[in-house]
Design an enzyme around this catalytic site. Structure first.
Site, PDB file in Angstrom:
ATOM      1  N   PHE A 192       0.759  -1.188   0.200  1.00 59.29           N
ATOM      2  CA  PHE A 192       0.047   0.088  -0.018  1.00 59.29           C
ATOM      3  C   PHE A 192       1.004   1.301   0.017  1.00 59.29           C
ATOM      4  O   PHE A 192       1.783   1.374   0.804  1.00 59.29           O
ATOM      5  CB  PHE A 192      -0.834   0.125   1.300  1.00 59.29           C
ATOM      6  CG  PHE A 192      -1.782   1.112   1.296  1.00 59.29           C
ATOM      7  CD1 PHE A 192      -3.074   1.140   0.447  1.00 59.29           C
ATOM      8  CD2 PHE A 192      -1.641   2.412   1.873  1.00 59.29           C
ATOM      9  CE1 PHE A 192      -3.944   2.355   0.344  1.00 59.29           C
ATOM     10  CE2 PHE A 192      -2.483   3.340   1.845  1.00 59.29           C
ATOM     11  CZ  PHE A 192      -3.493   3.561   0.977  1.00 59.29           C
ATOM     12  N   ASP A 207       9.297   2.178   1.605  1.00 61.48           N
ATOM     13  CA  ASP A 207       7.999   2.960   2.146  1.00 61.48           C
ATOM     14  C   ASP A 207       7.916   2.963   3.762  1.00 61.48           C
ATOM     15  O   ASP A 207       7.240   1.954   4.194  1.00 61.48           O
ATOM     16  CB  ASP A 207       6.774   2.774   1.341  1.00 61.48           C
ATOM     17  CG  ASP A 207       5.692   3.412   1.890  1.00 61.48           C
ATOM     18  OD1 ASP A 207       5.657   4.086   3.079  1.00 61.48           O
ATOM     19  OD2 ASP A 207       4.547   3.219   1.057  1.00 61.48           O
ATOM     20  N   LYS A 261       3.262   9.954   8.119  1.00 62.50           N
ATOM     21  CA  LYS A 261       2.138   9.544   9.306  1.00 62.50           C
ATOM     22  C   LYS A 261       2.657  10.160  10.452  1.00 62.50           C
ATOM     23  O   LYS A 261       2.196  11.289  10.634  1.00 62.50           O
ATOM     24  CB  LYS A 261       1.811   7.991   9.288  1.00 62.50           C
ATOM     25  CG  LYS A 261       0.997   7.494   8.270  1.00 62.50           C
ATOM     26  CD  LYS A 261       0.118   6.120   8.477  1.00 62.50           C
ATOM     27  CE  LYS A 261      -0.739   5.982   7.830  1.00 62.50           C
ATOM     28  NZ  LYS A 261      -0.434   5.112   6.637  1.00 62.50           N
TER      29      LYS A 261
HETATM   30  C1  LIG Z   1      -0.619   5.423   4.971  1.00 65.99           C
HETATM   31  C2  LIG Z   1       0.350   5.134   4.051  1.00 65.99           C
HETATM   32  C3  LIG Z   1       0.488   5.681   2.848  1.00 65.99           C
HETATM   33  C4  LIG Z   1      -0.157   6.959   2.314  1.00 65.99           C
HETATM   34  O1  LIG Z   1      -0.182   7.924   3.252  1.00 65.99           O
HETATM   35  P1  LIG Z   1      -1.336   9.172   3.156  1.00 65.99           P
HETATM   36  O2  LIG Z   1      -0.863  10.096   3.953  1.00 65.99           O
HETATM   37  O3  LIG Z   1      -2.513   8.502   3.467  1.00 65.99           O
HETATM   38  O4  LIG Z   1      -1.219   9.562   1.714  1.00 65.99           O
HETATM   39  C5  LIG Z   1       1.479   5.185   2.001  1.00 65.99           C
HETATM   40  N1  LIG Z   1       2.418   4.263   2.258  1.00 65.99           N
HETATM   41  C6  LIG Z   1       2.186   3.582   3.539  1.00 65.99           C
HETATM   42  C7  LIG Z   1       2.901   2.301   3.760  1.00 65.99           C
HETATM   43  C8  LIG Z   1       1.070   3.816   4.394  1.00 65.99           C
HETATM   44  O5  LIG Z   1       0.899   3.039   5.364  1.00 65.99           O
END
Ligand SMILES: *Cc1c(COP(=O)(O)O)cnc(C)c1O
Length: 399
Positions: free
Chosen positions: A135, A220, A249
């Site tokens: 994700f 990520d 986050k």
């Molecule tokens: C939440 C998340 C995103 C996206 O972040 P947003 O601030 O919602 O755009 C991308 N990568 C990972 C691993 C995430 O958990």
């Protein structure tokens, strides 16, 4: 009295399946709804509230900076962005920072940076290998990288140049690599995909493959970063270093911010005009980010999260022994999931909510726990008691 839920249904896009709770206040791991009901919040704003609700660290930094300078644009130098960038660089393996406003924006910037590097050094190689169930966000580029077909398909055609391979499968990455391959993009632990921890050796294997084939390794760490998994960054526990890392986050304890960190030789390929964003490096967000990150580092919160995780995981594993419906406890640090033999996650979430515990269903058959790094033992034990009761109530077995 205002019917907030009715008004939400009337005035907002109906693109979220919200829990029927109107939260109005919080403190640490606790939150209260509009009726005054108290909850233990083990969702933690989806891994954002690393210091809990209403942290004085966050509140004081916000108050102070809001009276100094909130916004200027990137036409000028401001001091908070430089302080935060320095802190990030001094506490990671990477050399330079670009600021944006969210996780998806960090991924977009990482994709552009990788492509720019590919144009300059790899004869225009552009393809990025990502994983099934990975994700990376909801914007068009980040969505193209995301490995869940049902998120992607309604919005095709997406940005081309992404291939998806099974998670935790080094051979699949090797087979998917061709002359146009530029990078591998992964979460160190898949978060939204269900809290999927890689096998030992997978990430080191990917690192080796990337190095020997001149591919960029983009990690990520939007969900796994900021101490969540027991070290400041999850990559530290794998004995590897990424070339590019995305953070967001929890970086500013609840204030919107995102960042891309990169090695010097890669970052140098983005030149003025290539990329930017109005709110990126905003002094307010950067000042709160600095206060949050400094507090996490100075107080050893990653190690504290690791100790809390041992207690939480032990209690959850005891459920695995006692309750046949609990099939697995997985995750690392304060990013944990409990999997069930049946699709009862939504019912368990609702039953916990009624009993005063907020958790999140991450799969039809799994719930996820992401309390603040500051969660106490007492809160862990109370949350586990509630979860225990909720599972027993849902499955009709005595807890
Ligand atoms: C939440 C998340 C995103 C996206 O972040 P947003 O601030 O919602 O755009 C991308 N990568 C990972 C691993 C995430 O958990």
């Amino acid at each position: 009295m205002t019917d907030w839920i009715a008004d939400e249904r009337k005035y907002l896009f109906q693109n979220y399946g919200r829990q029927p709770v109107v939260l109005v206040r919080g403190e640490g791991t606790r939150a209260w709804d509009a009726d005054g009901k108290e909850y233990l919040d083990f969702v933690g704003g989806l891994a954002v509230n690393v210091l809990g609700h209403a942290s004085p660290v966050v509140a004081e930094a916000l108050a102070l900076q809001s009276q100094q300078l909130i916004h200027t644009s990137n036409l000028y130098y401001t001091t908070p962005m430089i302080e935060l960038a320095k802190l990030l660089v001094e506490n990671s393996c990477l050399d330079r920072v670009f600021f944006c406003n969210s996780g998806a924006e960090a991924i977009e910037a990482a994709i552009k940076l990788a492509r720019r590097w590919g144009l300059d050094t790899r004869g225009g190689a552009f393809e990025i290998i990502a994983t099934h169930d990975g994700f990376h966000g909801r914007t068009m580029g980040a969505l193209a990288a995301t490995g869940t077909a049902r998120y992607r398909e309604p919005f095709e055609p997406l940005v081309p140049g992404f291939v998806h391979v099974p998670w935790n499968d080094l051979d699949a990455i090797r087979s998917a690599t061709g002359p146009k391959t530029l990078a591998v993009l992964l979460e160190p632990i898949q978060g939204e995909g269900g809290v999927n921890v890689p096998s030992p050796g997978f990430l080191p294997g990917v690192r080796e493959w990337c190095t020997s084939n001149n591919l960029l390794l983009i990690l990520d760490e939007v969900q796994t970063g900021m101490g969540r998994t027991g070290t400041l960054w999850a990559y530290e526990q794998e004995g590897i270093e990424p070339d590019i890392m995305c953070v967001a986050k929890g970086l500013a304890g609840g204030v919107p911010i995102g960042a891309v960190l990169a090695r010097e030789a890669i970052a140098a390929h983005l030149v003025p005009g290539d990329h930017g964003t109005t709110f990126g490096a905003n002094p307010l967000a950067a000042a709160v980010g600095t206060a949050t990150l400094r507090h996490i580092i100075d107080n050893g919160l990653p190690a504290q999260a690791a100790r809390a995780s041992e207690r939480l995981a032990a209690r959850l594993r005891s459920m695995e022994d006692r309750l046949p419906v609990v099939t697995e406890v997985r995750g690392r640090g304060l990013l944990l999931a409990v999997a069930f033999s049946r699709d009862i996650a939504a019912e368990v979430v609702a039953s916990c909510r009624q009993r005063g515990l907020l958790i999140n269903g991450v799969r039809p058959n799994a719930i996820r726990l992401m309390p603040p790094l500051t969660v106490t033992d007492d809160e862990i034990f109370r949350a586990c008691d509630i979860l225990d009761e909720a599972i027993a109530a849902v499955t009709g077995t005595p807890g």
